[in-house]
Design a protein around this motif. Sequence first.
Motif, PDB file in Angstrom:
ATOM      1  N   GLN A   1      43.329 -78.822  24.129  1.00  0.00           N
ATOM      2  CA  GLN A   1      43.794 -78.244  25.388  1.00  0.00           C
ATOM      3  C   GLN A   1      44.201 -76.780  25.287  1.00  0.00           C
ATOM      4  O   GLN A   1      44.003 -76.030  26.228  1.00  0.00           O
ATOM      5  N   THR A   2      44.783 -76.395  24.155  1.00  0.00           N
ATOM      6  CA  THR A   2      45.292 -75.024  24.072  1.00  0.00           C
ATOM      7  C   THR A   2      45.261 -74.507  22.636  1.00  0.00           C
ATOM      8  O   THR A   2      45.379 -75.276  21.687  1.00  0.00           O
ATOM      9  N   SER A   3      45.133 -73.201  22.523  1.00  0.00           N
ATOM     10  CA  SER A   3      45.187 -72.568  21.202  1.00  0.00           C
ATOM     11  C   SER A   3      46.568 -71.966  20.937  1.00  0.00           C
ATOM     12  O   SER A   3      46.785 -71.354  19.907  1.00  0.00           O
ATOM     13  N   ASN A   4      47.496 -72.167  21.843  1.00  0.00           N
ATOM     14  CA  ASN A   4      48.851 -71.633  21.712  1.00  0.00           C
ATOM     15  C   ASN A   4      49.675 -72.556  20.804  1.00  0.00           C
ATOM     16  O   ASN A   4      50.048 -73.664  21.197  1.00  0.00           O
ATOM     17  N   PHE A   5      49.981 -72.079  19.607  1.00  0.00           N
ATOM     18  CA  PHE A   5      50.729 -72.879  18.636  1.00  0.00           C
ATOM     19  C   PHE A   5      52.090 -73.328  19.178  1.00  0.00           C
ATOM     20  O   PHE A   5      52.617 -74.354  18.769  1.00  0.00           O
TER      21      PHE A   5
ATOM     22  N   ILE B   1      39.415 -87.178  10.889  1.00  0.00           N
ATOM     23  CA  ILE B   1      40.009 -87.439  12.202  1.00  0.00           C
ATOM     24  C   ILE B   1      40.385 -86.100  12.812  1.00  0.00           C
ATOM     25  O   ILE B   1      41.060 -85.291  12.171  1.00  0.00           O
ATOM     26  N   GLN B   2      39.914 -85.865  14.035  1.00  0.00           N
ATOM     27  CA  GLN B   2      40.222 -84.635  14.761  1.00  0.00           C
ATOM     28  C   GLN B   2      41.234 -84.956  15.860  1.00  0.00           C
ATOM     29  O   GLN B   2      41.033 -85.880  16.646  1.00  0.00           O
ATOM     30  N   LEU B   3      42.296 -84.174  15.878  1.00  0.00           N
ATOM     31  CA  LEU B   3      43.346 -84.362  16.878  1.00  0.00           C
ATOM     32  C   LEU B   3      43.518 -83.103  17.709  1.00  0.00           C
ATOM     33  O   LEU B   3      43.375 -81.989  17.212  1.00  0.00           O
ATOM     34  N   ASP B   4      43.874 -83.303  18.964  1.00  0.00           N
ATOM     35  CA  ASP B   4      44.283 -82.202  19.828  1.00  0.00           C
ATOM     36  C   ASP B   4      45.635 -81.730  19.305  1.00  0.00           C
ATOM     37  O   ASP B   4      46.568 -82.521  19.149  1.00  0.00           O
ATOM     38  N   GLY B   5      45.757 -80.446  19.017  1.00  0.00           N
ATOM     39  CA  GLY B   5      46.987 -79.913  18.452  1.00  0.00           C
ATOM     40  C   GLY B   5      48.174 -80.011  19.381  1.00  0.00           C
ATOM     41  O   GLY B   5      49.307 -80.178  18.939  1.00  0.00           O
ATOM     42  N   ALA B   6      47.941 -79.955  20.666  1.00  0.00           N
ATOM     43  CA  ALA B   6      49.036 -79.968  21.635  1.00  0.00           C
ATOM     44  C   ALA B   6      49.479 -81.386  21.991  1.00  0.00           C
ATOM     45  O   ALA B   6      50.677 -81.661  22.067  1.00  0.00           O
ATOM     46  N   THR B   7      48.520 -82.277  22.200  1.00  0.00           N
ATOM     47  CA  THR B   7      48.858 -83.626  22.674  1.00  0.00           C
ATOM     48  C   THR B   7      48.858 -84.675  21.572  1.00  0.00           C
ATOM     49  O   THR B   7      49.448 -85.740  21.740  1.00  0.00           O
ATOM     50  N   GLY B   8      48.174 -84.408  20.466  1.00  0.00           N
ATOM     51  CA  GLY B   8      48.034 -85.405  19.406  1.00  0.00           C
ATOM     52  C   GLY B   8      46.967 -86.432  19.720  1.00  0.00           C
ATOM     53  O   GLY B   8      46.759 -87.381  18.966  1.00  0.00           O
TER      54      GLY B   8
END
Length: 189
Positions: free
Chosen positions: A60-64, A116-123
């Motif tokens: 969803q986002t690249s904002n850490f 396993i690939q996860l969305d960084g923002a939502t998990g």
Amino acid sequence: MTKQRSRVKQARILRIFRKIHRTMGAFLFVFFFIVSVSGILLGAKKNTGSFILPETQSGQTSNFEEWKSIAVLEQIAQQTLKDSVSSSLSSDIDRMDIRKEKGIVKFLFEKHIHEIQLDGATGEVLSIGQRRSDVIENIHDGSIMDDYLGTGGYFKLIYSVGMGIALLVFTITGFWLWYGPKKLRKTGR
């Protein structure tokens, strides 16, 4: 007489190079076959429809600042491995590939080829796949024998340097096998 000696010397060099080229080719055929086939597969890994390498997804986002912590993402990845792949596989993480621009984290495991690939923002789990490219790369560079023999990188070093030298010798002798007869014909005129 000097021209004749030059032709004889060139012909002798040509025979030596032909013998080196032929002997090395016979001796290293299997290694060259393995390196070339694995190299072709590695070159095509992103164009195999996720068979060799899972396609990189987008989050969803690249904002850490909006991302979950790495510890939380790691727990999600390990639980996903147990629930969705196999509870008998080791959940020890080999490495994490953070793709900030894509908004994802890839979790790669030590003792097997799952990713396993996860969305960084939502998990959210975006992908569960197998990285066959890692096995192919280990075959390509000789690491697979290092792992099997437990040589701590020495087999890979000797294999890689040896294959590099062999390719260099093949290039030089192959060039001379092409150019030598041309030169020999030219000096015969």
